[in-house]
Design a protein around this motif. Structure first.
Motif, short mmCIF file in Angstrom:
data_model
loop_
_atom_site.label_atom_id
_atom_site.label_comp_id
_atom_site.label_asym_id
_atom_site.label_seq_id
_atom_site.Cartn_x
_atom_site.Cartn_y
_atom_site.Cartn_z
N ALA A 140 0.81 -1.21 0.00
CA ALA A 140 0.00 0.00 0.00
C ALA A 140 0.84 1.26 0.00
N GLU A 141 2.11 1.15 0.39
CA GLU A 141 2.99 2.33 0.48
C GLU A 141 4.03 2.39 -0.64
N GLU A 142 4.11 1.36 -1.47
CA GLU A 142 5.16 1.34 -2.49
C GLU A 142 4.90 2.40 -3.57
N PRO A 143 5.95 2.81 -4.29
CA PRO A 143 7.33 2.33 -4.23
C PRO A 143 8.15 3.08 -3.18
N PHE A 144 9.26 2.44 -2.76
CA PHE A 144 10.16 3.02 -1.78
C PHE A 144 11.50 3.38 -2.44
N ASP A 145 12.10 4.45 -1.93
CA ASP A 145 13.45 4.81 -2.37
C ASP A 145 14.49 3.89 -1.75
N VAL A 146 14.21 3.47 -0.52
CA VAL A 146 15.16 2.66 0.25
C VAL A 146 14.40 1.61 1.03
N GLY A 167 16.20 3.03 -9.37
CA GLY A 167 17.21 3.84 -8.70
C GLY A 167 17.22 3.64 -7.20
N GLY A 168 16.23 2.91 -6.68
CA GLY A 168 16.15 2.65 -5.25
C GLY A 168 17.15 1.61 -4.79
N ARG A 169 17.41 1.59 -3.47
CA ARG A 169 18.41 0.69 -2.90
C ARG A 169 17.79 -0.16 -1.79
N VAL A 185 21.54 -3.85 -2.98
CA VAL A 185 20.93 -4.09 -4.28
C VAL A 185 20.33 -2.79 -4.79
N THR A 186 20.61 -2.45 -6.02
CA THR A 186 20.06 -1.24 -6.65
C THR A 186 19.17 -1.65 -7.81
N ARG A 187 17.99 -1.06 -7.89
CA ARG A 187 17.09 -1.34 -9.00
C ARG A 187 17.47 -0.46 -10.19
N GLU A 192 15.61 -5.17 -13.82
CA GLU A 192 17.07 -5.22 -13.76
C GLU A 192 17.55 -4.73 -12.40
N PHE A 193 18.37 -5.56 -11.75
CA PHE A 193 18.91 -5.25 -10.44
C PHE A 193 20.41 -5.52 -10.43
N SER A 194 21.16 -4.71 -9.72
CA SER A 194 22.58 -4.96 -9.53
C SER A 194 22.85 -5.10 -8.03
N SER A 195 23.84 -5.92 -7.69
CA SER A 195 24.13 -6.19 -6.29
C SER A 195 25.61 -6.03 -6.01
N VAL A 196 25.92 -5.43 -4.86
CA VAL A 196 27.29 -5.25 -4.40
C VAL A 196 27.40 -5.82 -2.99
#
Length: 217
Positions: A140-146, A167-169, A185-187, A192-196
């Motif tokens: 109900a609150e999405e999307p989130f930045d973090v 762009g969220g993490r 993880v960054t969207r 597409e997602f990238s992970s460090v």
């Protein structure tokens, strides 16, 4: 106990040596008093480099882990944050000082009540505490930045990643003992997602998360 000396020692001897060097994060640790979020029985251990027991199955993250996660997420003032596993509200308070708004989810009713009371008492008014399971996030609150998972999981559910803005993490401690890894993880796009991998650590399990892999990095 000299509380301010103990706080100074925690920051200088535990947190700064763990590569937490952002001045704004270090300053915030002086503003948000960790001892205000520690149960009375463990007040004397508020600044110790351990996970403090909160219930039979839940522990408060160690100070250096909380600080490092906060630093790596780089929360901005205009952002909306979801925290899964609010416990007694300490990380939610830190996030609240940096974000526009925080939704903090806690599955344990007793801890959720403590978190809400602690946040109100310390004047952190932009955090909403929800007593519910966090596995599915808060649609109900999405999307989130973090999104921050304040505890360990075997894997990050895709449902949570899908609640990030592009762009969220998302930060989580992933894996099993004896070695877990904090990952960021960054969207990058719709699918597409990238992970460090940020650092190795060990943290208590968040309740309700499946042990079977839910998302592969």
């Amino acid at each position: 106990m000299n509380v301010e000396q103990a706080r100074f020692n925690m920051i200088e001897q535990q947190i700064r040596p763990w590569d937490v060097l952002d001045p704004s994060v270090l300053e915030l640790l002086h503003v948000v008093h960790r001892e205000d979020f520690v149960p009375e029985a463990h007040k004397s251990q508020a600044f110790v480099d351990v996970e403090l027991p909160l219930t039979a199955t839940r522990r408060m993250l160690a100070p250096k882990v909380e600080a490092r996660l906060l630093q790596e997420l780089k929360v901005q003032r205009h952002e909306k944050v979801l925290e899964i596993g609010a416990a007694t509200g300490h990380l939610a308070a830190l996030l609240g000082h940096r974000a526009q708004r925080v939704v903090a989810v806690e599955a344990d009713a007793g801890l959720a009540a403590q978190a809400a009371a602690n946040l109100k008492r310390t004047g952190v008014l932009n955090v909403s505490v929800l007593n519910q399971d966090g596995v599915a996030g808060v649609a109900a609150e999405e999307p989130f930045d973090v999104i921050l998972l304040s505890g360990s999981v075997a894997a990050v559910p895709q449902a949570l990643l899908n609640q990030l803005k592009v762009g969220g993490r998302l930060a989580a401690i992933v894996g099993g003992e004896p070695v877990m890894r904090a990952v960021l993880v960054t969207r990058k796009g719709a699918s597409e997602f990238s992970s460090v991998e940020m650092f190795d650590t060990v943290a208590g399990r968040l309740p309700g998360f499946a042990e079977a892999p839910a998302f592969s990095f």
